[in-house]
Design an enzyme around this catalytic site. Structure first.
Site, PDB file in Angstrom:
ATOM      1  N   GLY A   1       0.834  -1.196   0.000  1.00  0.00           N
ATOM      2  CA  GLY A   1       0.000   0.000   0.000  1.00  0.00           C
ATOM      3  C   GLY A   1       0.870   1.247   0.000  1.00  0.00           C
ATOM      4  O   GLY A   1       1.996   1.233  -0.507  1.00  0.00           O
ATOM      5  N   CYS A   2       0.363   2.310   0.581  1.00  0.00           N
ATOM      6  CA  CYS A   2       1.098   3.583   0.638  1.00  0.00           C
ATOM      7  C   CYS A   2       2.455   3.381   1.307  1.00  0.00           C
ATOM      8  O   CYS A   2       2.548   2.802   2.388  1.00  0.00           O
ATOM      9  CB  CYS A   2       0.273   4.607   1.412  1.00  0.00           C
ATOM     10  SG  CYS A   2       1.117   6.191   1.632  1.00  0.00           S
ATOM     11  N   PHE A   3       3.516   3.855   0.662  1.00  0.00           N
ATOM     12  CA  PHE A   3       4.851   3.562   1.185  1.00  0.00           C
ATOM     13  C   PHE A   3       5.278   4.440   2.358  1.00  0.00           C
ATOM     14  O   PHE A   3       6.276   4.152   3.014  1.00  0.00           O
ATOM     15  CB  PHE A   3       5.920   3.611   0.086  1.00  0.00           C
ATOM     16  CG  PHE A   3       5.896   4.803  -0.844  1.00  0.00           C
ATOM     17  CD1 PHE A   3       5.524   6.070  -0.430  1.00  0.00           C
ATOM     18  CD2 PHE A   3       6.279   4.636  -2.176  1.00  0.00           C
ATOM     19  CE1 PHE A   3       5.536   7.153  -1.297  1.00  0.00           C
ATOM     20  CE2 PHE A   3       6.295   5.702  -3.068  1.00  0.00           C
ATOM     21  CZ  PHE A   3       5.926   6.965  -2.618  1.00  0.00           C
TER      22      PHE A   3
END
Length: 288
Positions: free
Chosen positions: A24-26
């Protein structure tokens, strides 16, 4: 350079390895991996795409949202193999997100958010599958669905733009995303359910914090809780520990600050809450 120092550097480099992980979002992932003992570097970036420029503005385009050849947001984790192992890191990876969600994590939807492991050796690949299969058994026991995580060889890793690196440190008033399932490889580390009966009567402030390190949670404790001067008691919980409470605000961001009356949310705020805003809300809450 002296021979002794050169030999030390060469010896140290022999123990370095890396693996590239998409969960997902890093932004939040980068911070979590960096906190693992033995990890020497965690860099946000892109990998796995074809025909798409490895740039943030490109991968977030609407035309690429469902593009299977879009790049994934990933983190390249470099670690010292004498201090930790790829197995340990991949276990942390699975425990840190929900691998059963396909091309999304919570409200972040699109192929850029897919769950994916990019390996650089056959041994890493075998380890990744072994860990995945073990975690699938534990997830199934907890009534979760099938893991969607892809395991692929790394072709090329592209570091993200400089403004994405150490994003949480550069943006002190945000939140840490947490989509973890709460399922652990070690059952003894599973999240313990707590008694919320005391929160069902009267007014309470409930802070949902991260099971892992969350700089925004620590900042809230330092800026607000350390010198708290209100009358309403403050309690802490993890997202899976909210049984019997009536919560409206999504709980995947930490911290999330909830103002409760008789177990029901009156006001909720996702992310860091400044002392000024906190006391403004608290005043109205205590006077109501």
């Amino acid at each position: 350079m002296p021979v002794v120092e050169l030999n030390k550097e060469m010896s140290a480099s022999k123990h370095l390895d890396s693996v590239v992980l998409g969960a997902g979002c890093f932004w939040g992932s980068e911070k979590r991996y960096a906190a693992i003992a033995g990890v020497v570097d965690a860099v946000s970036g892109y990998a796995g795409g074809e025909g798409v420029r490895p740039e943030y503005r490109e991968i977030i385009k609407r035309s690429n949202k469902r593009n299977p050849k879009n790049h994934a947001e990933v983190v390249k984790v470099t670690f010292n193999t004498s201090l930790t192992s790829v197995e340990t890191i991949i276990k942390n990876y699975f425990e840190g997100h929900d691998p059963t969600q396909l091309n999304r994590q919570g409200n972040d939807i699109g192929t850029q958010y897919r769950s994916v492991i990019f390996t650089n050796t056959e041994d890493q690949k075998l380890t990744a599958y072994e860990v995945l299969n073990e975690y699938q058994k534990r997830l199934s026991t907890s009534n979760y669905g099938k893991i969607t995580t892809l395991i692929q060889p790394l072709i090329e890793f592209f570091p993200a733009e400089s403004y994405h690196q150490d994003y949480l440190a550069k943006n002190p008033n945000g939140y840490c995303p947490d989509h973890s399932t709460g399922v652990k490889f070690d059952p003894s580390q599973s999240i313990v359910q707590v008694d919320n009966s005391k929160l069902l009567t009267g007014k309470h402030i409930l802070v949902i914090e991260s099971e892992n390190y969350c700089p925004y949670c620590e900042k809230f404790k330092k800026d607000v809780v350390a010198d708290y001067s209100g009358k309403t008691p403050i309690s802490y919980r993890l997202a899976p520990q909210l049984q019997n409470l009536k919560i409206k605000t999504p709980t995947w961001a930490t911290p999330t600050i909830l103002f409760l009356k008789d177990g029901k949310e009156v006001y909720g705020k996702q992310g860091y809450m400044s002392a000024e805003l906190f006391y403004k809300v608290l005043k109205k809450f205590e006077e109501s």
